[in-house]
Enzyme design. Structure first.
Site, PDB file in Angstrom:
ATOM      1  N   TYR A 272       0.835  -1.203   0.000  1.00  0.00           N
ATOM      2  CA  TYR A 272       0.000   0.000   0.000  1.00  0.00           C
ATOM      3  C   TYR A 272       0.874   1.259   0.000  1.00  0.00           C
ATOM      4  CZ  TYR A 272      -3.241   3.617   1.535  1.00  0.00           C
ATOM      5  OH  TYR A 272      -3.960   4.787   1.622  1.00  0.00           O
TER       6      TYR A 272
ATOM      7  N   LYS B 285       1.351   4.138  -3.232  1.00  0.00           N
ATOM      8  CA  LYS B 285       1.153   5.581  -3.131  1.00  0.00           C
ATOM      9  C   LYS B 285       2.436   6.342  -3.442  1.00  0.00           C
ATOM     10  CE  LYS B 285      -3.200   5.715  -1.753  1.00  0.00           C
ATOM     11  NZ  LYS B 285      -4.267   6.406  -2.521  1.00  0.00           N
TER      12      LYS B 285
END
Length: 343
Positions: A212, A216
């Site tokens: 994750y 990003k």
């Protein structure tokens, strides 16, 4: 203009960044009397959580036209009905968009191009976090990497010419990509992989938190290069961090009941409200101007990118990410689209 690339990388520990972000920074709201009447906006994932709250805030500023871009039309229509009851003078539509499907993304971008006469704001809010390794069948990519990075960047590229052509008269349109402070803590364990993208699709490399964070972080790297092609006079593109918020559906994929309860308890005790979190998106779209182009916005301010991006090794990886992204998006003509933005 001094942007994120021009700042010195932060040397503050992530723990201190988290504390300041969650407890010390104060929201920056649009000035009293701010009106965006006559303007149009698109919010992906706008039927729930921070996307829905951002929709509420834009409509509260008298936004005239809103498109909720959602995977489930039924859930989108339910959200739209609630918004219409609160803001009956605004036009609110629901358009289907599946961020796990390149065909759906292309169809959506084409619909924006052919059916909208004006577009002022785009907030790319749709994102996900999985606890287990999952593959998107149509692309063969790991799902977090697919949705948070690949699909979001493809949609960004495809929307740029329309935003340039149909933005507000005399000023640029805004495209805001939802980011995360966790990019500053990303370990990016597979950063030396060459090629890089196949490593994200390796179940042996998968770690739900690091995947994750890295997904990003890749968006920061993409934006670092994107500003070489896109002028702030045409489209303002920025990244906005809402911080850790309570009351969202980011953890909807968590199946372990003990872990889910723990995450909810942590959010309740430390998280911002959805209203405050979503204000970061509204600030990036409505308050911020050309000075925010190509920038990472955190706590309503321009913030440096993750320190790794400023290093020699980071510059190498940025180029690798860009080239592999362009190769991935070759089917959609991404290179020619971006070259056209320079002209």
């Amino acid at each position: 203009m001094v942007g994120s690339k021009d700042l010195q990388p932060s040397t503050i520990s992530f723990g201190k960044v988290f504390y300041n972000n969650q407890f010390k920074e104060k929201p920056v709201w649009p000035a009293p009397g701010t009106s965006i009447s006559g303007k149009s906006a698109i919010i992906t994932g706008g039927n729930t959580g921070l996307g829905y709250e951002a929709a509420l805030q834009l409509l509260g500023l008298k936004l005239s036209n809103l498109i909720l871009a959602v995977r489930s039309p039924n859930r989108g229509e339910a959200a739209a009905a609630k918004l219409k009851a609160l803001y009956p003078k605004s036009n609110i539509d629901v358009w289907q968009l599946d961020m796990c499907s390149y065909d759906s993304i292309q169809a959506f971008a084409n619909r924006v191009r052919t059916q909208l006469s004006r577009i002022d704001f785009v907030i790319l809010n749709a994102g996900m976090m999985n606890m287990e390794f999952k593959v998107v069948k149509s692309t063969s990519h790991e799902e977090i990497f697919q949705v948070n990075y690949l699909s979001t960047m493809l949609l960004t590229v495809l929307l740029l010419p329309t935003l340039k052509a149909k933005g507000p008269l005399g000023e640029p349109a805004h495209l805001t990509i939802v980011s995360a402070a966790l990019t500053l803590a990303a370990k990016f364990p597979n950063k030396e992989a060459n090629p890089l993208f196949p490593s994200f699709d390796d179940p042996k490399v998968f770690d739900q938190q690091e995947t994750y964070n890295s997904s990003k972080l890749l968006a920061h790297m993409f934006l670092w290069k994107l500003v070489d092609y896109v002028s702030a006079d045409d489209v303002i593109v920025n990244l906005a961090d809402p911080a850790w918020c309570k009351g969202t559906e980011l953890t909807r994929a968590v199946t372990n009941p003990v872990l889910k309860m723990g995450m909810k308890a942590f959010a309740v005790s430390t998280g911002r409200t959805p209203k405050v979190g979503a204000s970061c998106f509204v600030d990036a779209a409505v308050n911020k101007g050309k000075e925010s182009h190509g920038c990472f916005l955190m706590s309503w301010k321009i913030h440096p990118f993750a320190a790794f991006l400023y290093t020699l090794d980071g510059k190498v990886v940025i180029e690798r990410v860009w080239e592999e992204s362009m190769n991935e998006f070759e089917f959609a003509g991404a290179r020619s689209i971006l070259e056209s933005m320079k002209r």
